[in-house]
Design a protein around this motif. Structure first.
Motif, PDB file in Angstrom:
ATOM      1  N   ALA A 448      43.909  29.835  38.648  1.00 29.59           N
ATOM      2  CA  ALA A 448      43.782  31.231  39.059  1.00 29.59           C
ATOM      3  C   ALA A 448      42.815  32.037  38.201  1.00 29.59           C
ATOM      4  O   ALA A 448      42.691  33.246  38.385  1.00 29.59           O
ATOM      5  CB  ALA A 448      45.155  31.899  39.047  1.00 29.59           C
ATOM      6  N   CYS A 449      42.131  31.403  37.282  1.00 21.43           N
ATOM      7  CA  CYS A 449      41.211  32.135  36.404  1.00 21.43           C
ATOM      8  C   CYS A 449      40.166  32.897  37.209  1.00 21.43           C
ATOM      9  O   CYS A 449      39.799  34.012  36.876  1.00 21.43           O
ATOM     10  CB  CYS A 449      40.528  31.181  35.430  1.00 21.43           C
ATOM     11  SG  CYS A 449      39.267  31.955  34.401  1.00 21.43           S
ATOM     12  N   LEU A 450      39.663  32.274  38.267  1.00 15.42           N
ATOM     13  CA  LEU A 450      38.648  32.897  39.116  1.00 15.42           C
ATOM     14  C   LEU A 450      39.246  33.364  40.439  1.00 15.42           C
ATOM     15  O   LEU A 450      38.554  33.565  41.422  1.00 15.42           O
ATOM     16  CB  LEU A 450      37.493  31.927  39.357  1.00 15.42           C
ATOM     17  CG  LEU A 450      36.202  32.489  39.952  1.00 15.42           C
ATOM     18  CD1 LEU A 450      35.631  33.596  39.101  1.00 15.42           C
ATOM     19  CD2 LEU A 450      35.168  31.383  40.130  1.00 15.42           C
ATOM     20  N   GLY A 451      40.556  33.537  40.478  1.00 17.62           N
ATOM     21  CA  GLY A 451      41.193  33.987  41.713  1.00 17.62           C
ATOM     22  C   GLY A 451      41.334  32.840  42.694  1.00 17.62           C
ATOM     23  O   GLY A 451      42.376  32.211  42.781  1.00 17.62           O
ATOM     24  N   GLY A 452      40.258  32.572  43.417  1.00 16.91           N
ATOM     25  CA  GLY A 452      40.264  31.449  44.351  1.00 16.91           C
ATOM     26  C   GLY A 452      40.948  31.762  45.669  1.00 16.91           C
ATOM     27  O   GLY A 452      41.380  32.890  45.922  1.00 16.91           O
ATOM     28  N   PRO A 453      41.067  30.741  46.544  1.00 18.59           N
ATOM     29  CA  PRO A 453      41.779  30.917  47.816  1.00 18.59           C
ATOM     30  C   PRO A 453      43.213  31.387  47.588  1.00 18.59           C
ATOM     31  O   PRO A 453      43.776  31.192  46.506  1.00 18.59           O
ATOM     32  CB  PRO A 453      41.740  29.513  48.431  1.00 18.59           C
ATOM     33  CG  PRO A 453      40.553  28.856  47.804  1.00 18.59           C
ATOM     34  CD  PRO A 453      40.496  29.390  46.409  1.00 18.59           C
ATOM     35  N   LYS A 454      43.817  31.987  48.599  1.00 12.20           N
ATOM     36  CA  LYS A 454      45.131  32.609  48.424  1.00 12.20           C
ATOM     37  C   LYS A 454      46.228  31.627  48.052  1.00 12.20           C
ATOM     38  O   LYS A 454      47.255  32.023  47.500  1.00 12.20           O
ATOM     39  CB  LYS A 454      45.521  33.384  49.689  1.00 12.20           C
ATOM     40  CG  LYS A 454      44.831  34.734  49.779  1.00 12.20           C
ATOM     41  CD  LYS A 454      45.612  35.695  50.650  1.00 12.20           C
ATOM     42  CE  LYS A 454      45.043  37.109  50.539  1.00 12.20           C
ATOM     43  NZ  LYS A 454      45.833  38.095  51.294  1.00 12.20           N
ATOM     44  N   ASP A 455      46.039  30.337  48.356  1.00 12.32           N
ATOM     45  CA  ASP A 455      47.076  29.366  48.005  1.00 12.32           C
ATOM     46  C   ASP A 455      46.850  28.762  46.620  1.00 12.32           C
ATOM     47  O   ASP A 455      47.493  27.788  46.248  1.00 12.32           O
ATOM     48  CB  ASP A 455      47.177  28.267  49.065  1.00 12.32           C
ATOM     49  CG  ASP A 455      45.898  27.450  49.201  1.00 12.32           C
ATOM     50  OD1 ASP A 455      44.869  27.841  48.617  1.00 12.32           O
ATOM     51  OD2 ASP A 455      45.924  26.407  49.896  1.00 12.32           O
ATOM     52  N   THR A 456      45.934  29.338  45.838  1.00  9.78           N
ATOM     53  CA  THR A 456      45.688  28.858  44.481  1.00  9.78           C
ATOM     54  C   THR A 456      46.922  29.088  43.614  1.00  9.78           C
ATOM     55  O   THR A 456      47.507  30.179  43.618  1.00  9.78           O
ATOM     56  CB  THR A 456      44.475  29.576  43.860  1.00  9.78           C
ATOM     57  OG1 THR A 456      43.314  29.301  44.646  1.00  9.78           O
ATOM     58  CG2 THR A 456      44.236  29.112  42.427  1.00  9.78           C
ATOM     59  N   TYR A 457      47.302  28.078  42.867  1.00  6.15           N
ATOM     60  CA  TYR A 457      48.480  28.145  42.000  1.00  6.15           C
ATOM     61  C   TYR A 457      48.369  29.314  41.022  1.00  6.15           C
ATOM     62  O   TYR A 457      47.343  29.491  40.348  1.00  6.15           O
ATOM     63  CB  TYR A 457      48.622  26.832  41.223  1.00  6.15           C
ATOM     64  CG  TYR A 457      49.750  26.803  40.224  1.00  6.15           C
ATOM     65  CD1 TYR A 457      51.066  26.634  40.627  1.00  6.15           C
ATOM     66  CD2 TYR A 457      49.492  26.953  38.859  1.00  6.15           C
ATOM     67  CE1 TYR A 457      52.106  26.617  39.709  1.00  6.15           C
ATOM     68  CE2 TYR A 457      50.515  26.928  37.924  1.00  6.15           C
ATOM     69  CZ  TYR A 457      51.824  26.772  38.367  1.00  6.15           C
ATOM     70  OH  TYR A 457      52.840  26.753  37.445  1.00  6.15           O
ATOM     71  N   ALA A 458      49.418  30.124  40.950  1.00  7.61           N
ATOM     72  CA  ALA A 458      49.573  31.234  40.002  1.00  7.61           C
ATOM     73  C   ALA A 458      48.621  32.395  40.252  1.00  7.61           C
ATOM     74  O   ALA A 458      48.507  33.297  39.419  1.00  7.61           O
ATOM     75  CB  ALA A 458      49.427  30.750  38.563  1.00  7.61           C
ATOM     76  N   ARG A 459      47.963  32.409  41.383  1.00  4.79           N
ATOM     77  CA  ARG A 459      47.045  33.507  41.706  1.00  4.79           C
ATOM     78  C   ARG A 459      47.818  34.815  41.847  1.00  4.79           C
ATOM     79  O   ARG A 459      48.937  34.837  42.360  1.00  4.79           O
ATOM     80  CB  ARG A 459      46.317  33.199  43.009  1.00  4.79           C
ATOM     81  CG  ARG A 459      45.261  34.214  43.423  1.00  4.79           C
ATOM     82  CD  ARG A 459      44.689  33.804  44.790  1.00  4.79           C
ATOM     83  NE  ARG A 459      43.531  34.593  45.173  1.00  4.79           N
ATOM     84  CZ  ARG A 459      43.569  35.760  45.821  1.00  4.79           C
ATOM     85  NH1 ARG A 459      44.757  36.278  46.152  1.00  4.79           N
ATOM     86  NH2 ARG A 459      42.462  36.397  46.154  1.00  4.79           N
ATOM     87  N   LEU A 460      47.220  35.921  41.412  1.00  5.18           N
ATOM     88  CA  LEU A 460      47.801  37.243  41.637  1.00  5.18           C
ATOM     89  C   LEU A 460      47.509  37.643  43.077  1.00  5.18           C
ATOM     90  O   LEU A 460      46.347  37.846  43.430  1.00  5.18           O
ATOM     91  CB  LEU A 460      47.183  38.275  40.679  1.00  5.18           C
ATOM     92  CG  LEU A 460      47.473  38.112  39.183  1.00  5.18           C
ATOM     93  CD1 LEU A 460      46.753  39.201  38.389  1.00  5.18           C
ATOM     94  CD2 LEU A 460      48.958  38.168  38.906  1.00  5.18           C
TER      95      LEU A 460
END
Length: 519
Positions: A448-460
């Protein structure tokens, strides 16, 4: 007593150069600087005292007549010039070009457009391609990016492509590594004296090995793929002298947050940042990587640390490629010099929404948090997790907020399960994390450091909705940027911190000075 940094002589590592006069760049002159009596965090410009010069044998082109910094020497050698000064524009021969799944497809497209569909890269053994950013996701476009890399590497017979095919079990992919900046070091692609470019701003991490390393755009990368060269402007150098014994509650993340807070996010714009001093000499390689990793958050072109026995020891079983380190001359000209007594520093955080929004961790003790994230190229290395485990072990308590752990690489993931934490009675990081109630370590990637797609682990993701108010999640993170939307939702509040501070905050549910658990 003046602190000094002497360039060690390791003749077995020297790479013989046929280019006349280039040997002169491997100066073994010691660097010596007057100890400054000023208080911590006060920046000053200091003159460098020139010690007695060691004997230099004559070369066919004569000795170097004008002193140079490390960065100037590396670029001079790579451009086959006897001398360079800040502001010079030179064509540089590139030793390594790295790209990943986010920028690789664009770079490949430009390469094919400009050099032809059937063109071959300039050197298949100097191109390193590492999928790492948007990997463990069902997003079809993200998955397609990795497919494009794979097709290109097969077509070009690229030697170093760290592929991943089975997303359900990263361990089923022996070639997959994880975060590019950590993988580059672990796989032996970082070597003193070389020039390493990457299509990622945090490529500057590799400067920890005494090389010139910086991020470039897709257009430049496409050109390098075809020619092995790039036109670069020589940056002036800022010198950071960090002396004093490192307190047991500080990590390199605190040091770089101190520096960025001192000079601001624009303070090193297109400048080299050179780190020296007794504190720097005491840091292990992963901590040095953390320091160089975030020079770009101050606008730096590159960060660099002189190679020494710690560097050589790390590289022993990682590369067989000869390399030749260089060191700043004692009379080299630095644009500015900053001095810090590290023994007097305190744990820091960078408050939202900028890495230079520096504050003491203890000053933020009333900031309630919703989660903690330990991972990324900055804070997801083995030593980072060891540091977090040390705090959990010392407390004997459980975390009060969800605590996400994302190892940078497959090797780091294995270390979490295989290396005992000192003073734990044989427990590994994974055991300590489990006892503390953290999430199970995730598959290695940028996460999640760069956000990423919505299913990215631990994304805000979406804001939390309370009955009385609308509030967004507050995260203490070991990553490198806390801009709006960086880790997902634009309303997320990210506090950058060291693994010590992140772990301490997880235990209390508030931003917490790690000295509460490490005294």
């Amino acid at each position: 007593m003046a602190s000094s940094l002497t360039a060690p002589t390791f003749s077995s590592f020297l790479h013989s150069k046929k280019d006349s006069g280039l040997s002169a760049f491997a100066s073994t002159s010691p660097l010596s600087a007057q100890r400054c009596q000023n208080t911590v965090s006060k920046k000053i410009c200091c003159s460098v005292v020139a010690p007695q010069q060691s004997e230099r044998k004559p070369y066919s082109t004569g000795s170097v007549k004008t002193a140079m910094t490390m960065t100037e020497k590396i670029l001079a050698r790579a451009s086959e010039k006897p001398h360079l000064s800040p502001g010079d524009n030179v064509w540089v021969n590139i030793d390594i070009l790295m790209t990943h799944d986010v920028c690789g497809p664009g770079s490949i497209g430009i390469f094919k457009r400009e050099f032809g569909e059937d063109a071959k890269v300039w050197d298949r053994e100097k191109v390193v391609i590492i999928p790492d950013h948007y990997i463990f996701t069902s997003d079809v476009r993200a998955n397609r990016n990795v497919d494009i890399l794979r097709d290109f590497c097969q077509e070009q017979n690229i030697k170093y492509f760290y592929d991943i095919k089975d997303l359900s079990n990263f361990k089923a992919n022996p070639d997959y590594k994880g975060v590019c900046h950590v993988a580059l070091a672990q796989e032996g692609h970082c070597r003193p004296g070389e020039v390493l470019l990457g299509t990622d701003s945090h490529t500057c991490t590799a400067g920890a090995f005494g090389q010139f390393a910086t991020g470039i755009g897709n257009t430049d990368a496409g050109f390098v793929l075809g020619t092995g060269k790039l036109l670069l402007k020589v940056p002036p150098t800022l010198r950071f002298v960090m002396d004093g014994e490192m307190p047991p509650y500080l990590l390199a993340k605190d040091l770089i947050l101190q520096i960025i807070g001192e000079i601001s996010m624009a303070g090193a714009t297109y400048k080299a940042m050179e780190f020296v001093g007794t504190t720097i000499e005491s840091l292990n390689m992963e901590e040095r990587m953390t320091l160089c990793n975030m020079v770009v958050e101050a606008g730096g072109k590159n960060g660099v640390i002189p190679a020494d026995s710690t560097t050589y020891k790390y590289l022993e079983d990682r590369t067989s490629v000869p390399y030749e380190p260089v060191y700043s001359d004692s009379q080299a000209s630095f644009l500015s010099e900053y001095r810090f007594d590290v023994s007097k520093l305190e744990p820091l955080v960078a408050k939202p929404h900028s890495p230079d929004n520096r504050a003491l961790a203890r000053e933020c003790k009333d900031v309630k948090i919703d989660r903690v994230y330990i991972g990324s190229c900055t804070g997801g290395k083995t030593e980072d997790f060891m540091a977090a485990a040390k705090v959990f072990l010392a407390s004997g308590k459980k975390v009060k907020v969800p605590t996400f752990l994302v190892p940078a690489t497959q090797k780091v993931w294995m270390d979490l399960y295989g290396i005992p934490v000192p003073g734990s009675g044989g427990k590994t990081c994974s055991q300590i994390f489990e006892e503390a109630g953290c999430d199970t370590p995730a598959s290695p990637s940028c996460g999640a450091c760069l956000g990423g797609p919505k299913d990215t682990y631990a994304r805000l993701n979406e804001p939390q909705i309370n009955k009385l108010e609308h509030s967004m999640q507050v995260c203490v993170s070991t990553t490198n940027r806390n801009f709006p939307g960086r880790m997902g939702h634009k309303e997320g509040q990210v506090y950058l911190a060291s693994p010590y501070t992140a772990a301490a905050s997880a235990l209390t549910g508030f931003v917490t000075d790690p000295r509460e658990f490490l005294q």
